[in-house]
Design an enzyme around this catalytic site. Structure first.
Site, mmCIF file in Angstrom:
data_model
loop_
_atom_site.group_PDB
_atom_site.id
_atom_site.type_symbol
_atom_site.label_atom_id
_atom_site.label_comp_id
_atom_site.label_asym_id
_atom_site.label_seq_id
_atom_site.Cartn_x
_atom_site.Cartn_y
_atom_site.Cartn_z
ATOM 1 C CG ASN A 1 3.104 2.063 0.602
ATOM 2 O OD1 ASN A 1 2.972 2.621 0.024
ATOM 3 N ND2 ASN A 1 4.504 3.034 1.941
ATOM 4 C CB VAL B 1 -5.343 5.679 3.919
ATOM 5 C CG1 VAL B 1 -6.271 5.473 5.037
ATOM 6 C CG2 VAL B 1 -3.985 5.790 3.700
ATOM 7 C CG MET C 1 3.022 4.744 -3.678
ATOM 8 S SD MET C 1 4.598 3.714 -3.902
ATOM 9 C CE MET C 1 5.111 3.148 -2.585
ATOM 10 C CB CYS C 2 -1.556 2.704 0.727
ATOM 11 S SG CYS C 2 -1.816 1.227 -1.570
ATOM 12 N NE ARG C 3 2.206 6.711 2.143
ATOM 13 C CZ ARG C 3 3.085 7.068 2.747
ATOM 14 N NH1 ARG C 3 4.291 7.509 3.146
ATOM 15 N NH2 ARG C 3 4.594 6.811 1.225
#
Length: 254
Positions: A115, A88, A1-3
């Site tokens: 995301n 990110v 995943m990401c943010r």
């Protein structure tokens, strides 16, 4: 995943949005509080922002962790903007795309971030990819799932769909082809934000009481302000500085 995070409001320093809050996107790169998949977001980062009078955003992207980039620290201290999208990237398998795979992706006035992850990639989207014009496929900025999802969204924007419609349709289309996918998408043109909650957390902070309003949409809150609200899963969000509209997304049919 990401943010990731998108912001509309009176111009603020990038650092005030992305670095200084107690649980900022900067801190979420190593210590997210609500991330459901993965723990370290160190395989690249990016920020896009809009300058007054210019509809085309600037971008700064790198393929390493945000905490190790001193140039970003300087940039975040002095650059101010009233419209920002930043992300990110979660630790992923090794690849050759480098910063090209880091959000935000961009075209014209648009900034985009994904995301999540497409299940069964790349085989699961082979048929979906054929719906794109060949030139779009040959122009993909990176060979990752997010780049293809962005191409699907952009194709709809170019044919006249509004941002929310484009995101919602692509989310359902990809979920139909790859049912276990996580598809939290985020899109802005500097005046509006569209986002989907599909498989991971999404929150918003609306402050219409300010002179021109202020809206933040993010994977998770960057502070403990009680005004943050969580977006239900399977929901499409459309926002301006002063308004938030939430619309349920239907599960795809076979």
């Amino acid at each position: 995943m990401c943010r990731h995070l998108a912001f509309l409001g009176e111009p603020e320093a990038l650092g005030a949005l992305l670095v200084e809050p107690a649980h900022s996107l900067f801190r979420q790169s190593w210590a997210p509080r609500r991330q459901r998949h993965g723990t370290v977001n160190a395989d690249g980062f990016g920020v896009g922002w809009y300058a007054d009078g210019d509809p085309v955003p600037a971008r700064y992207r790198r393929d390493g962790p945000i905490w190790g980039d001193q140039s970003f620290a300087d940039l975040a201290r002095v650059v101010r903007s009233g419209a920002v999208l930043a992300a990110v990237r979660d630790a992923t398998e090794a690849g050759a795309d480098g910063e090209a795979a880091a959000a935000p992706f961009a075209a014209g006035p648009w900034l985009f971030s994904h995301n999540g992850a497409v299940s069964g990639w790349p085989d699961s989207l082979a048929a979906v990819a054929t719906t794109l014009p060949p030139a779009d496929l040959l122009s993909l900025e990176a060979r990752c799932d997010s780049a293809l999802v962005w191409a699907l969204v952009l194709e709809r924007l170019r044919r006249g769909d509004d941002a929310a419609q484009a995101l919602g349709d692509v989310t359902v289309e990809v979920a139909r082809a790859a049912p276990a996918s996580r598809l939290n998408l985020l899109l802005t043109d500097g005046a509006t934000i569209a986002a989907t909650a599909w498989g991971d957390t999404l929150w918003y902070l609306a402050e219409p009481g300010r002179r021109t309003g202020r809206t933040v949409v993010a994977s998770e809150p960057y502070d403990d302000d009680p005004s943050w609200r969580e977006v239900p899963d399977r929901t499409l969000l459309a926002a301006t500085r002063t308004d938030i509209l939430l619309t349920p997304l239907k599960e795809p049919t076979a």
